[in-house]
Design a protein around this motif. Structure first.
Motif, PDB file in Angstrom:
ATOM      1  N   ASN A 106       0.742  -1.319  -0.164  1.00 25.51           N
ATOM      2  CA  ASN A 106       0.008   0.099  -0.018  1.00 25.51           C
ATOM      3  C   ASN A 106       0.824   1.307   0.119  1.00 25.51           C
ATOM      4  N   GLY A 107       1.932   1.125   0.689  1.00 22.12           N
ATOM      5  CA  GLY A 107       2.872   2.400   0.576  1.00 22.12           C
ATOM      6  C   GLY A 107       3.366   2.531  -0.645  1.00 22.12           C
ATOM      7  N   GLU A 108       3.845   1.478  -1.514  1.00 20.31           N
ATOM      8  CA  GLU A 108       4.514   1.574  -2.627  1.00 20.31           C
ATOM      9  C   GLU A 108       3.483   2.108  -3.585  1.00 20.31           C
ATOM     10  N   TYR A 109       2.302   1.590  -3.365  1.00 20.19           N
ATOM     11  CA  TYR A 109       1.219   1.865  -4.433  1.00 20.19           C
ATOM     12  C   TYR A 109       0.692   3.535  -3.959  1.00 20.19           C
ATOM     13  N   SER A 110       0.955   4.095  -3.043  1.00 17.59           N
ATOM     14  CA  SER A 110       0.687   5.483  -2.629  1.00 17.59           C
ATOM     15  C   SER A 110       1.884   6.412  -3.288  1.00 17.59           C
ATOM     16  N   ALA A 111       3.056   5.894  -3.305  1.00 19.67           N
ATOM     17  CA  ALA A 111       4.225   6.581  -3.497  1.00 19.67           C
ATOM     18  C   ALA A 111       4.089   6.625  -4.978  1.00 19.67           C
ATOM     19  N   ILE A 112       3.710   5.493  -5.791  1.00 20.55           N
ATOM     20  CA  ILE A 112       3.711   5.615  -7.368  1.00 20.55           C
ATOM     21  C   ILE A 112       2.770   6.787  -7.779  1.00 20.55           C
ATOM     22  N   GLU A 113       1.551   6.792  -7.096  1.00 18.67           N
ATOM     23  CA  GLU A 113       0.664   7.614  -7.193  1.00 18.67           C
ATOM     24  C   GLU A 113       1.072   9.464  -7.140  1.00 18.67           C
ATOM     25  N   CYS A 114       1.779   9.367  -5.923  1.00 23.60           N
ATOM     26  CA  CYS A 114       2.469  10.615  -5.424  1.00 23.60           C
ATOM     27  C   CYS A 114       3.389  11.373  -6.446  1.00 23.60           C
ATOM     28  N   TYR A 115       4.109  10.199  -6.614  1.00 27.03           N
ATOM     29  CA  TYR A 115       5.535  10.604  -7.378  1.00 27.03           C
ATOM     30  C   TYR A 115       4.976  11.103  -8.863  1.00 27.03           C
ATOM     31  N   THR A 116       4.095  10.551  -9.546  1.00 26.52           N
ATOM     32  CA  THR A 116       3.607  10.913 -10.703  1.00 26.52           C
ATOM     33  C   THR A 116       2.886  12.173 -10.552  1.00 26.52           C
ATOM     34  N   ARG A 117       2.473  12.655  -9.697  1.00 29.72           N
ATOM     35  CA  ARG A 117       2.019  13.873  -9.395  1.00 29.72           C
ATOM     36  C   ARG A 117       3.131  14.896  -9.103  1.00 29.72           C
TER      37      ARG A 117
END
Length: 147
Positions: free
Chosen positions: A27-38
């Motif tokens: 879940n942390g990696e999934y969230s980071a992927i989304e955040c770092y795209t932004r």
């Protein structure tokens, strides 16, 4: 006499805890992927954008490794979800990323230290090293943006 110890229960509890920690990491990696795209889209220049996208690719690789471990342990795929909201501004996003990456290093090292499976240990130790490197990049961009 020796007290009765049910080793099966102890192993099950340890395994269950590991599965929960891997799920948290997913879940942390999934969230980071989304955040770092932004964050990459908010970057102030091409060099920073490219570096953030490279960091994002590391997070994708971690995510895939953790999903593989999770499936190997449970027999089914995880249901990832966003667990951390990414700030809307670039500077706040960088600050958030620095703190998140540093916490993640500690979390991953704890998992690696507790794990008995060499594959789990290696995956989390490697990811911890990557996360530390990410924190340094984000700190560099944050500091550069403040001056």
């Amino acid at each position: 006499m020796y007290p009765y110890t049910n080793y099966y229960d102890a192993v099950y509890r340890q395994s269950n805890a590991l599965i929960q920690e891997i799920e948290q990491a997913i879940n942390g990696e999934y969230s980071a992927i989304e955040c770092y795209t932004r964050l990459a889209n908010l970057a102030s220049n091409k060099k920073e954008r490219e570096q953030i996208l490279e960091i994002r690719e590391d997070e994708v690789r971690h995510y895939q490794q953790f999903v593989h471990l999770y499936q190997r342990l449970t027999g089914h795929p995880p249901q990832p979800k966003i667990t951390e909201e990414c700030p809307d501004s670039y500077v706040k996003g960088l600050k958030f990323a620095i703190e998140d990456e540093q916490k993640t290093v500690d979390f991953y090292m704890e998992i690696a230290d507790k794990a008995t499976d060499p594959m789990v240990q290696a995956a989390f130790r490697r990811a911890a090293v990557d996360e530390q490197n990410h924190a340094v990049w984000f700190l560099y961009f944050f500091t550069k943006g403040k001056s």
